[in-house]
Design an enzyme around this catalytic site. Structure first.
Site, short mmCIF file in Angstrom:
data_model
loop_
_atom_site.label_atom_id
_atom_site.label_comp_id
_atom_site.label_asym_id
_atom_site.label_seq_id
_atom_site.Cartn_x
_atom_site.Cartn_y
_atom_site.Cartn_z
N TRP A 118 -3.42 6.47 -9.14
CA TRP A 118 -4.54 7.28 -8.64
C TRP A 118 -3.87 8.38 -7.83
CZ3 TRP A 118 -7.00 8.46 -3.90
CH2 TRP A 118 -8.35 8.81 -3.98
N ARG A 146 -10.31 -0.42 -10.34
CA ARG A 146 -9.85 0.11 -9.05
C ARG A 146 -9.83 1.63 -9.04
NH1 ARG A 146 -6.52 -3.60 -5.99
NH2 ARG A 146 -5.32 -1.86 -5.22
N GLU A 177 -22.66 7.40 -5.42
CA GLU A 177 -21.43 6.88 -6.02
C GLU A 177 -21.45 6.85 -7.53
OE1 GLU A 177 -19.06 3.50 -3.89
OE2 GLU A 177 -21.17 2.96 -3.91
N LYS A 222 -11.93 0.95 -6.08
CA LYS A 222 -12.59 -0.24 -5.56
C LYS A 222 -12.07 -0.57 -4.16
CE LYS A 222 -15.23 -3.86 -5.51
NZ LYS A 222 -16.63 -3.60 -5.15
N CYS A 254 -4.27 2.91 -6.74
CA CYS A 254 -3.28 2.47 -7.73
C CYS A 254 -3.34 0.95 -7.90
CB CYS A 254 -1.88 2.83 -7.26
SG CYS A 254 -1.69 4.56 -6.85
O1 M6R Z 1 -13.35 -3.51 0.50
P1 M6R Z 1 -14.16 -2.90 1.60
O2 M6R Z 1 -15.42 -3.62 1.86
O3 M6R Z 1 -13.37 -2.69 2.86
O4 M6R Z 1 -14.55 -1.45 1.07
C1 M6R Z 1 -15.21 -0.55 1.91
C2 M6R Z 1 -15.74 0.62 1.13
O5 M6R Z 1 -14.67 1.31 0.52
C3 M6R Z 1 -16.72 0.19 0.05
O6 M6R Z 1 -17.79 -0.52 0.58
C4 M6R Z 1 -17.27 1.43 -0.70
O7 M6R Z 1 -18.07 2.18 0.13
C5 M6R Z 1 -18.00 0.94 -1.94
N1 M6R Z 1 -17.57 1.67 -3.08
C6 M6R Z 1 -19.47 1.05 -1.80
O8 M6R Z 1 -20.16 0.74 -2.96
#
Ligand code: M6R
Length: 613
Positions: free
Chosen positions: A74, A27, A495, A608, A2
């Protein structure tokens, strides 16, 4: 996850709120809505679907209010629908609330409110909040200017779980109240106006000055004043932070998608992350750390904890720290670590990596390590983000805002930062040949130009993507450090292309996965470690024999006879090779997604920053 936007000022709130929501689209969300304080009471405009649909709602053009709150939802509790979209009103229509997070005790609170005569119109956990605020407001016999604030305070004290909330009320027509626990919220300070958001890039075009709300804090926001309180309503003195990202860095700047722009920004993001931490003939320098030899000698092990791509960066950090510093490193997934009862004590260094700095599992893992007396070090891309406020030490990657859901430039910045950290430790510990360390440092300084050279493979990769975009399964292979790249390449493909893909350590192939290799299946391999070339080549031959279609990313001169496509990237020190070898794989995922006509920047079901468990 969200997203939250708020505005209080002299301008009409609605266009600003919708513009802010559009900037939060990356996001991930399934419905959107807003509420403003109008002369006749609170407006509510919401529906499932895209933010731009808000423009079509009856009456939206008539809104004149200069104070408003908005939200992209979300779905967690209750399907995407108009009723479940935020904002939610209390039964008397005097309080409107938007909420990020999950209220864990909402069933209990709902029963309590139903027993007290309240009715619910949605399946959300959020709807308890405005009603709870109304309940406490109506029970308060003191009718002074703090009555709404006290009602919010009591409601917050009753909530279990995570929340970032914004509240507007007809009883307090010149304010927005916000509160937070375990979900991000920032307040952008303007002149005669203030902005609220769940992250910085969405309001970066309005201000560079931000307040970061901490857990269990409440802010009472007026057009030209902001007061901060703890949950006992004692005032807090909070300092504004200047964020030096420019607004343009949150725009596409002529690129078709944020992801492509961010892939091509990697020469700059890596250069910026290295920055002044490395200068020729000098020891590696981290002003943010004051580690000495005695401290590092006392470290018995290092944990690197993160999620998704950040965890994959951590795997390369392990290779570097173990090789250069001879300290054992365990890389763990934050959602596993936090429930494992890990063996962590005062001699453990726990490193947490998070681009956003707001990932719920990573923050929880960090809090757990602190409770076990470990030294904690956060690596984040977002100044002032939650993990940096929680950790003993913080280091920033300087990748600039990363908007696309699929992480690219943040990953390469994280890897280069971990390499620098390993060198910094090794120089203090004198655990590795200084001559060799100097060679690695020179190679790090050469990385930006080598990334530029690697990006030249873009057209070749685009052509390969055209050949395989209709595949159902793709396999990624690598050994040693290349296995890390295979994992990350596979994640990128899943993804944004929705193609099923798996990454295997090439040596594992014979232990099961080779059963899946059949005529026409695509196998992508990464080969950059001199010592493992022969071994991986043998594995590639095994899949070719079984009819696989093959792409190899390498910096070696390979016998290429029966490989379908070889992408030659610049040579570098093995430890640094993931920074170059991932680039063709990022491009591969990108072009496959484009061939399939998908929304590259906002892939389905993904957010995101994953701010709930
Ligand atoms: O913001 P963060 O680095 O903690 O996020 C971790 C994962 O959610 C993030 O890397 C996710 O796997 C991405 N969508 C990868 O592209």
């Amino acid at each position: 996850m969200c997203g939250i936007i708020g505005y209080i000022g002299l301008k009409k709130a609605t266009p600003i709120l919708i513009n802010g929501l559009l900037r939060l689209e990356y996001r991930g969300y399934d419905s959107a809505g807003l509420s403003t304080i109008e002369p006749g009471g609170l407006s509510i405009m919401k529906d499932k679907g895209r933010v731009k649909n808000l423009y079509k709602l009856d009456g939206i053009d008539d809104l004149v209010g200069t104070i408003g709150i908005a939200h992209t939802r979300w779905a967690t509790h209750g399907k995407p629908s108009k009723e479940n979209s935020h904002p939610h009103l209390d039964n008397s229509n005097h309080f409107a609330v938007v909420h990020n997070g999950i209220i864990e005790n909402y069933n209990e609170l709902k029963d309590f409110l139903i027993d007290n005569g309240y009715t619910f119109y949605s399946q959300t956990d959020t709807e308890v909040i405005p009603n709870l605020i109304h309940y406490y407001y109506s029970k308060d016999s003191k009718n002074d200017s703090q009555r709404v604030l006290r009602a919010v305070q009591s409601a917050c004290k009753s909530l279990k779980g995570s929340y970032a909330i914004q509240i507007i009320s007809t009883y307090l027509p010149d304010n927005i109240i916000v509160a937070k626990k375990d979900s991000p919220l920032v307040i952008g300070k303007g002149t005669e106006e203030n902005y609220i958001s769940s992250d910085i890039p969405a309001i970066l075009s309005f201000t560079n000055e931000f307040y970061f709300l901490d857990d269990f804090e409440i802010a009472l926001i007026e057009r030209n004043n902001i007061e901060f309180f703890d949950l006992n309503l004692s005032k807090i003195d909070k300092k504004v932070k200047n964020i030096d990202w420019n607004a343009g860095s949150a725009d596409k700047n002529g690129y078709e998608d944020f992801m492509l722009k961010e892939i091509f920004e990697q020469p700059i993001s890596v250069r910026e992350t290295v920055g002044s931490r490395l200068t020729e003939n000098e020891n590696c320098c981290f002003d943010e750390l004051n580690f000495n030899k005695e401290f590092l000698l006392n470290i018995n092990k290092i944990y690197i904890v993160a999620c998704g791509t950040a965890m994959h960066a951590g795997l390369s950090g392990k290779n570097a720290i173990e090789k250069l510093c001879k300290i054992p490193v365990t890389v763990d997934i934050a959602s596993e670590f936090r429930y494992r009862d890990p063996i962590v004590d005062k001699n453990t260094l726990c490193i947490f990596i998070s681009q956003s700095g707001e990932t719920a599992d990573t923050i929880a893992a960090l809090k757990l390590s602190k409770s076990k007396n470990a030294t904690t070090l956060a690596i984040s891309n977002v100044v002032g983000s939650s993990i940096t406020r929680e950790a003993d030490y913080s280091l920033y990657t300087h990748a600039g805002p990363e908007i696309a859901v699929a992480s690219t430039k943040a990953y390469t910045s994280q890897v280069v930062l971990l390499e620098l950290l390993a060198i910094y430790f090794a120089e203090i510990l004198e655990s590795y040949s200084f001559k060799e360390l100097n060679n690695i440092k020179n190679e790090i300084l050469a990385l930006p130009s080598k990334i530029e050279a690697t990006l030249k493979c873009s057209d070749d990769i685009k052509n390969f993507a055209k050949q395989i975009y209709q595949e159902k399964d793709v396999f990624f292979l690598g050994r040693g450090i290349d296995y890390n790249t295979a994992l990350e390449g596979s994640l990128k493909l899943k993804e944004i292309s929705y193609i099923h893909s798996e990454a295997y350590a090439a040596g594992e192939l014979k232990h099961g996965p080779i059963a899946l290799i059949e005529n026409g299946i695509t196998v992508v391999s990464v080969i950059t470690d001199e010592q493992l070339v022969e071994k991986t080549i043998s594995n590639i031959q095994e899949v070719i024999t079984r009819g696989a279609h093959t792409l190899v990313i390498t910096n070696k001169n390979l016998p290429t006879n029966n490989i379908d496509k070889v992408i030659l990237i610049p040579d570098t020190y093995t430890l640094l090779s993931p920074i170059l070898s991932i680039i063709p794989l990022q491009l591969l995922a990108y072009y496959i997604s484009k061939e399939k006509g998908l929304d590259v920047d906002k892939p389905r079901n993904l957010a995101k920053s994953v701010t709930v468990e």
